[in-house]
Design a protein around this motif. Structure first.
Motif, short mmCIF file in Angstrom:
data_model
loop_
_atom_site.label_atom_id
_atom_site.label_comp_id
_atom_site.label_asym_id
_atom_site.label_seq_id
_atom_site.Cartn_x
_atom_site.Cartn_y
_atom_site.Cartn_z
N ARG A 66 44.03 27.66 50.64
CA ARG A 66 44.08 28.13 52.02
C ARG A 66 42.90 29.07 52.24
O ARG A 66 42.35 29.66 51.31
CB ARG A 66 45.39 28.88 52.26
CG ARG A 66 46.57 27.93 52.28
CD ARG A 66 47.85 28.54 51.77
NE ARG A 66 47.94 29.96 52.04
CZ ARG A 66 49.09 30.63 52.01
NH1 ARG A 66 50.22 30.00 51.74
NH2 ARG A 66 49.10 31.92 52.24
N GLU A 125 42.51 41.99 48.45
CA GLU A 125 43.94 41.96 48.17
C GLU A 125 44.23 41.22 46.86
O GLU A 125 45.03 41.66 46.04
CB GLU A 125 44.66 41.28 49.32
CG GLU A 125 46.15 41.42 49.26
CD GLU A 125 46.79 40.97 50.58
OE1 GLU A 125 47.43 41.80 51.24
OE2 GLU A 125 46.63 39.78 50.94
N LEU A 126 43.55 40.13 46.68
CA LEU A 126 43.78 39.35 45.47
C LEU A 126 43.41 40.16 44.22
O LEU A 126 44.16 40.19 43.23
CB LEU A 126 42.96 38.05 45.51
CG LEU A 126 43.17 37.13 44.31
CD1 LEU A 126 44.61 36.66 44.21
CD2 LEU A 126 42.24 35.91 44.40
N GLY A 176 45.97 42.68 43.54
CA GLY A 176 47.16 42.04 43.01
C GLY A 176 47.00 41.71 41.54
O GLY A 176 47.87 42.00 40.72
N LEU A 192 51.46 35.27 34.64
CA LEU A 192 51.79 35.57 36.04
C LEU A 192 50.58 35.41 36.94
O LEU A 192 50.68 34.91 38.06
CB LEU A 192 52.34 37.00 36.12
CG LEU A 192 53.76 37.13 35.56
CD1 LEU A 192 54.12 38.59 35.39
CD2 LEU A 192 54.76 36.42 36.47
N LEU A 206 50.18 31.94 37.80
CA LEU A 206 51.08 31.55 38.89
C LEU A 206 50.50 31.94 40.23
O LEU A 206 50.53 31.19 41.20
CB LEU A 206 52.45 32.22 38.71
CG LEU A 206 53.33 31.74 37.56
CD1 LEU A 206 54.65 32.50 37.55
CD2 LEU A 206 53.59 30.24 37.69
N LEU A 207 49.97 33.16 40.26
CA LEU A 207 49.41 33.67 41.50
C LEU A 207 48.28 32.77 41.98
O LEU A 207 48.22 32.38 43.16
CB LEU A 207 48.88 35.09 41.25
CG LEU A 207 48.54 35.93 42.48
CD1 LEU A 207 49.79 36.23 43.28
CD2 LEU A 207 47.86 37.24 42.06
N ALA A 226 47.74 29.74 41.07
CA ALA A 226 48.31 28.43 41.41
C ALA A 226 48.88 28.47 42.82
O ALA A 226 48.79 27.51 43.59
CB ALA A 226 49.40 28.06 40.40
N GLY A 227 49.47 29.62 43.16
CA GLY A 227 50.09 29.78 44.47
C GLY A 227 49.09 29.70 45.62
O GLY A 227 49.46 29.51 46.79
N LEU A 228 47.83 29.90 45.29
CA LEU A 228 46.80 29.85 46.34
C LEU A 228 46.57 28.44 46.85
O LEU A 228 46.06 28.23 47.95
CB LEU A 228 45.47 30.39 45.78
CG LEU A 228 45.32 31.90 45.59
CD1 LEU A 228 44.00 32.19 44.90
CD2 LEU A 228 45.40 32.61 46.94
N HIS A 265 50.10 20.50 50.03
CA HIS A 265 49.78 19.13 50.46
C HIS A 265 50.63 18.72 51.63
O HIS A 265 51.84 18.77 51.55
CB HIS A 265 50.03 18.12 49.31
CG HIS A 265 49.66 18.65 47.98
ND1 HIS A 265 48.52 18.29 47.29
CD2 HIS A 265 50.26 19.57 47.21
CE1 HIS A 265 48.47 18.94 46.16
NE2 HIS A 265 49.51 19.73 46.09
#
Lengths: 196, 196, 196, 196
Positions: free
Chosen positions: D154, D161-162, D165, D184, D187-188, D190-192, D196
């Motif tokens: 995105r 911020e990233l 974090g 972790l 995961l973060l 990956a969450g970006l 789809h």
DNA sequence: GATGAATGAGTCTTCATTCAT
DNA sequence: AATGAATGAAGACTCATTCAT
């Protein structure tokens, strides 16, 4: 409340009884705590052990000295009273003195922290100090004088000083296996003997 | 750092000298406060008396035991060293022992609270305890053995115990005109004599 | 003490009521101070805010961890209890997990310094640590397992680790307008999704 | 002192050399102490480790932030510089981002207490904060934009911020075997990914 | 009379920071 | 430039004692 109140109502009577019982509980608890934590244990600990409130302790025993005296009064009295008896039954006055002092040492050595407090110059312990002295010095004087009169010891020894010395020798006697107060006190008493 | 640093390290040295002076001031102040308030006086009082900050005390003497030792080191050492000398010059070993003990008593009696702290089982005073013992017990042992070898005293006396006893007898000796520790210690030493 | 004491213990009870009120005052004050100064604010500040003495705080909450737990207990409990409810009402377990985590984040983000303390290895905070973990990890585990069972997320995620991570992401989230913990936590949760 | 001084006397030169050497010693010592005691270790400890005086540290590094920056500058710079390189060599921008973040995490996780200090709102750490941000945020922005441009993630994610974090996730990562910051952070990241 | 909650003085201890030498 | 002695603010914690209920 004097004894003449005796005739008063059952309630008052039972209250007196309660209070007395309470006091006794308190003394037992204090004695127990003194054994484990010494005579300077926090007041709160004693209250907790007795299962009473803090105020109750302060009501019955305004100062710590009062409490300590109450706890040990019987034993101190017994010790005081043993003096004349020993004088009567012992082989010599000096022997009586030695045995009497042993009694005192036995008492003191088992009272964690008492010997220390006994010599503290803290004003709060004045009455405690006075009580022990009032009760025991006369007895010691008597024994000392008898031994002096019998020619066993020098006649220049002051009972107050001797009691203080014996008390001091008992400080810290528990908690140190290499230190035996009894042995040292024996030396002290032996030292009193008149030199030949 | 050897004296050869003198040229290079004038500044450092003078700082050292200042600090040393400061330390001395501190020691004097501590000694003075110990006299009036005992060796357990608040650190802040000592700092105030010395006119230094709290941190300065902690820098020089991390624990109270360190401070106490520093304050009395010279006197304790002098006492320890006097032992063999007395043995050499006294009439008998027992006399030497008595005189040496007197030295110790004279020292202790004037140190408010020191004797008490010396028997405290507080872990913070362990090193203090150890210092006194390390320094004095061997000397006492030597005197005791000499006297025993000369047949003057019994040979079953432990120097540690004797020192503790003497120390105890000194507790509270100032502040009570009716109590003379010296006299009692004399009795104790007299009591060591071998019975005829 | 049962309710049948009510008659006898009116006084005691009202005292208890007072104390309870006092405790509440204390909790409110602590909460307020925590907001402004963080959960590590000086005890004295909290006492001042509450208008009580220092001792009162120590009486009610012997350690800081006790105080912190007491202050936040209700919210933590509410959060824990919300877990199963969310699982029941949400569209999917993963959605429930996300919402539950949001609840936790909302709670944590507003507690100045709490997140930081929660990861401190300071022994004093052990019980605090344990409380949060005991309360929340099982819930998180349940949600995680449900989502895994539903095939929404990978099944190798540890609830403890996730909670710690979420907690960490909340550190310093207040006081920095450019940092939004919620957004990041969302990314983290999104990252859990099973890759297609 | 500018480089035009170079021609000056040997003494000045050697002094400069000494000072430089001194500074290096200091950095090594600080790094070592930071490893064992964290970046908030007492200044005195660092001075002791370096074998220099306290003043020397304050001369070279007026604030703790200055010292920390100096200690880690090379590593931070290296990390910053690795960004573009990774972008050039990785399969995709998102992969580059992941690897770059891993680099940062590896750095941070091994610096006891650094992550914590990085989020501290203590004013004394402002310059430290700023340094890390100035150096790393632009790189992160670049990577983020590249990945967004490639449609992998995105485009609404803020690099600042990233980074914060990720930094937060690294707090306390040493000292807790059950907590793996790398996992972790993965995961973060990956969450970006763009849904789809 | 009993209770025990509340008080707060009093001590200790650590460390960042300054500054005389 | 370097040193490190000195400073003192800051914060934690205990416990004897009082007093409202």
């Amino acid at each position: 409340m004097s004894d003449s109140d005796e005739g008063a109502g059952r309630a008052a009577q039972s209250k007196r009884a309660d209070a007395r019982r309470n006091k006794e509980t308190l003394l037992d608890a204090a004695a127990a705590v003194f054994v484990t934590s010494g005579v300077e244990a926090p007041v709160r600990d004693i209250a907790a052990k007795a299962g009473v409130g803090l105020g109750t302790i302060y009501r019955h025993f305004p100062t710590r000295a009062d409490l300590i005296i109450a706890v040990y009064r019987h034993q101190v009295d017994a010790c005081a009273e043993a003096g004349p008896a020993l004088l009567a039954t012992s082989a010599t006055p000096h022997a009586a003195l030695g045995q009497w002092i042993n009694l005192f040492v036995d008492f003191l050595v088992t009272k964690h922290g008492l010997a220390a407090v006994l010599q503290s110059d803290n004003a709060g312990f004045d009455t405690l100090h006075a009580y022990f002295l009032d009760r025991l010095v006369p007895v010691c004087t008597q024994l000392l004088e008898a031994a002096a009169a019998a020619g066993e010891i020098r006649s220049d020894t002051d009972a107050y000083e001797l009691m203080r010395g014996v008390g001091n020798l008992c400080i810290g006697a528990d908690s140190d296996p290499r230190y035996d107060a009894r042995r040292l006190v024996e030396l002290l008493i032996a030292g009193l003997r008149r030199p030949h």
